[in-house]
Design an enzyme around this catalytic site. Structure first.
Site, short mmCIF file in Angstrom:
data_model
loop_
_atom_site.label_atom_id
_atom_site.label_comp_id
_atom_site.label_asym_id
_atom_site.label_seq_id
_atom_site.Cartn_x
_atom_site.Cartn_y
_atom_site.Cartn_z
N PRO A 1 0.82 -1.22 0.00
CA PRO A 1 0.00 0.00 0.00
C PRO A 1 0.86 1.28 0.00
O PRO A 1 0.52 2.25 -0.66
CB PRO A 1 -0.82 -0.14 1.28
CG PRO A 1 -0.93 -1.61 1.51
CD PRO A 1 0.35 -2.21 1.00
N GLY B 1 4.94 1.47 -4.02
CA GLY B 1 4.60 1.06 -5.38
C GLY B 1 5.84 1.19 -6.25
O GLY B 1 6.69 0.30 -6.28
N HIS C 1 -12.90 9.22 -45.53
CA HIS C 1 -12.53 10.57 -45.08
C HIS C 1 -11.07 10.57 -44.59
O HIS C 1 -10.67 9.71 -43.81
CB HIS C 1 -13.44 11.04 -43.93
CG HIS C 1 -14.88 11.14 -44.32
ND1 HIS C 1 -15.31 11.95 -45.36
CD2 HIS C 1 -16.00 10.56 -43.82
CE1 HIS C 1 -16.63 11.84 -45.47
NE2 HIS C 1 -17.06 11.00 -44.55
N GLU D 1 3.52 -3.36 -13.68
CA GLU D 1 4.91 -3.73 -14.00
C GLU D 1 5.78 -2.51 -14.32
O GLU D 1 6.63 -2.54 -15.21
CB GLU D 1 4.96 -4.79 -15.10
CG GLU D 1 4.45 -6.11 -14.57
CD GLU D 1 4.97 -7.34 -15.28
OE1 GLU D 1 6.12 -7.34 -15.73
OE2 GLU D 1 4.21 -8.31 -15.36
N1 COS Z 1 19.18 -5.88 -13.39
C1 COS Z 1 20.07 -6.16 -12.41
N2 COS Z 1 20.36 -5.25 -11.43
C2 COS Z 1 19.72 -4.07 -11.45
C3 COS Z 1 18.78 -3.74 -12.44
C4 COS Z 1 18.52 -4.70 -13.44
N3 COS Z 1 17.64 -4.45 -14.41
N4 COS Z 1 18.29 -2.50 -12.21
C5 COS Z 1 18.90 -2.05 -11.12
N5 COS Z 1 19.77 -3.01 -10.66
C6 COS Z 1 20.64 -2.91 -9.49
C7 COS Z 1 21.67 -1.80 -9.68
O1 COS Z 1 22.83 -2.29 -10.30
C8 COS Z 1 21.92 -1.39 -8.25
O2 COS Z 1 22.82 -2.32 -7.67
P1 COS Z 1 23.79 -1.95 -6.45
O3 COS Z 1 22.98 -2.04 -5.20
O4 COS Z 1 24.84 -3.04 -6.49
O5 COS Z 1 24.32 -0.58 -6.70
C9 COS Z 1 20.58 -1.56 -7.59
O6 COS Z 1 19.87 -2.51 -8.38
C10 COS Z 1 19.78 -0.28 -7.50
O7 COS Z 1 19.59 0.19 -8.83
P2 COS Z 1 19.19 1.69 -9.16
O8 COS Z 1 20.09 2.61 -8.42
O9 COS Z 1 19.12 1.83 -10.65
O10 COS Z 1 17.76 1.79 -8.54
P3 COS Z 1 16.89 3.08 -8.32
O11 COS Z 1 16.54 3.06 -6.89
O12 COS Z 1 17.52 4.30 -8.90
O13 COS Z 1 15.64 2.82 -9.26
C11 COS Z 1 13.53 1.84 -9.88
C12 COS Z 1 14.85 1.77 -9.06
C13 COS Z 1 12.72 3.09 -9.61
C14 COS Z 1 13.85 1.78 -11.35
C15 COS Z 1 12.85 0.60 -9.39
O14 COS Z 1 12.52 0.77 -8.03
C16 COS Z 1 11.64 0.20 -10.16
O15 COS Z 1 11.75 -0.41 -11.23
N6 COS Z 1 10.46 0.53 -9.64
C17 COS Z 1 9.22 0.11 -10.23
C18 COS Z 1 8.83 -1.19 -9.68
C19 COS Z 1 7.72 -1.78 -10.44
O16 COS Z 1 7.81 -2.01 -11.62
N7 COS Z 1 6.64 -2.06 -9.73
C20 COS Z 1 5.50 -2.64 -10.33
C21 COS Z 1 5.04 -3.79 -9.55
S1 COS Z 1 5.76 -5.25 -10.00
S2 COS Z 1 4.27 -6.12 -10.93
#
Ligand code: COS
Length: 390
Positions: free
Chosen positions: A128, A131, A277, A362
């Protein structure tokens, strides 16, 4: 050589999926949309013909399809009914972290239940209060001897009411931000409580629930990957599932476009079918371009995975563009229908409601842009192979 020609097997797979969408999904889509009921019978048939668990290896009873082949299936599911399609494809989200980080015993026990038993599993990341900001989750997993004890609540869980087991993300170190999250397999009978089912705007055939974990004990071997490695596992999972979501969005857009084309040839205004059209022709042309490019981006993001390459930016490009395409094309299809498009009796009204979630689940379209911006400004990962395990 770059070649998007489908093999005979891939064409046959697409035709089979299309046939299923036309004969098994479309006839009941409006019924499930209307009453928000779960399409249990359709899902059972989909499992029987091999349209569920597409990436599950054969050793666990799955079809063992490639990521690219998965997109062919998902596009047809989106074309048939994306609500049913979402329930049908959601096992993929729960399976991916188990394939990436599960022990052989965990894989055998839980994946086989889906492949051979036709059961369902859910992916529990969102809460909640957490997200897009995954790292702010509050669910905890506390190690006690050879067990972990899980406490917390997860929301927007697809198939949450019907899952046999859940992939659950929880804090194992509350002070370590994204580096304090771990992932686990939690069987339903360990004490998972389904709190409520959501009443949604669209994709009403898919089940979306809130689930709670109150002192739920699981064996320590249900940990996936390393302790505190769960955030990475979640991101790697999304890299693998976003091409499929993008494909579903392409299917939604294609369905909306098909309806708009058919209607524009039938509907007569000012003495000619409205397809004559130019105002309508340009809308149809834009739909066709968007569907075409969304599909190409989707296919490429999946092919990279099949080649063992990292596809983080490509899967975000595909998911963002295809989701926005689904919404735009569905909205324009309603426009082509005019006032009739706003009436439930006509198909595009449902499609427009269904399309909206593609920009939300996602990872929202804004989160995809965040990933794209990061990967574009700091292209440190471009040449990396896709990690196979954690
Ligand atoms: N594959 C492997 N590792 C990854 C990765 C990927 N695609 N993306 C990020 N990482 C790793 C990074 O390398 C980093 O590692 P370290 O801890 O060793 O430094 C770590 O994860 C953090 O990455 P980053 O700094 O890029 O993360 P942010 O906090 O800046 O951003 C977002 C994260 C916002 C992109 C992420 O939280 C996200 O995708 N949120 C949305 C979640 C989502 O889709 N929710 C929907 C519900 S799921 S159905």
């Amino acid at each position: 050589m770059v070649d998007f020609t489908l093999t005979d097997e891939q064409r046959a797979l697409r035709e089979m999926a299309h046939d299923f969408a036309e004969k098994e999904m479309r006839p009941v889509a409006h019924l499930h949309d209307k009453d928000g009921s779960w399409p249990k019978e359709v899902l059972k048939k989909a499992w029987e013909v091999g349209l569920m668990n597409s990436h599950l290896p054969e050793e666990y009873g799955g079809p063992g399809a490639s990521y690219f082949e998965g997109t062919l299936i998902e596009e047809e599911m989106g074309w048939g009914c994306s609500g049913i399609g979402t329930s049908l494809s959601c096992n993929g989200l729960a399976i991916a972290p188990v394939l990436l980080g599960g022990s052989e015993a965990t894989k055998k026990e839980y994946l086989t239940r889906l492949g051979e038993g036709g059961l369902f599993a859910s992916f529990c990341l969102t809460e909640p209060g957490a997200g897009s900001d995954v790292a702010s989750m509050r669910t905890t997993a506390t190690k006690k001897g050879d067990k972990y004890v899980i406490n917390g609540q997860k929301c927007f869980i697809t198939n949450g009411e019907y899952a046999d087991w859940y992939t659950v993300y929880a804090k194992t170190d509350k002070d370590a931000g994204h580096r304090g999250i771990s992932a686990f397999v939690v069987p339903r009978d360990a004490g998972v409580v389904v709190d409520k089912k959501e009443d949604k705007m669209g994709q009403r055939a898919s089940n979306t629930a809130t689930v709670s974990f109150n002192e739920v004990e699981i064996p320590a071997e249900n940990l996936l990957g390393e302790e505190n490695g769960g955030f990475k596992l979640a991101m790697m999972t999304l890299d693998r599932t976003r091409p499929g979501v993008a494909a579903m969005a392409v299917g939604i857009a294609r369905s909306a476009m098909d309806h708009a084309i058919a209607y524009s040839k039938e509907r007569v205004q000012f003495g000619v079918p409205i397809a004559a059209h130019q105002a309508i022709q340009f809308m149809i042309a834009d739909m066709a371009t968007k569907v075409h490019l969304a599909r190409l981006g989707t296919w490429q993001s999946a092919v990279l995975l099949d080649q063992g390459a990292r596809n983080t930016i490509e899967s975000s490009h595909a998911k963002r563009f295809a989701a926005d395409t689904a919404m735009e094309v569905a909205t324009d299809a309603v426009q082509v229908y005019g006032g009739y498009g706003f009436i439930k009796e006509y198909p595009v009204e449902k499609i427009m409601r269904d399309a909206k979630i593609m920009q939300l689940y996602e990872g929202t379209s804004q989160i995809q842009r965040l990933v794209i911006a990061k990967e574009t400004l700091l292209p440190r990962r471009a040449e990396e192979p896709a990690p196979a395990t954690v």
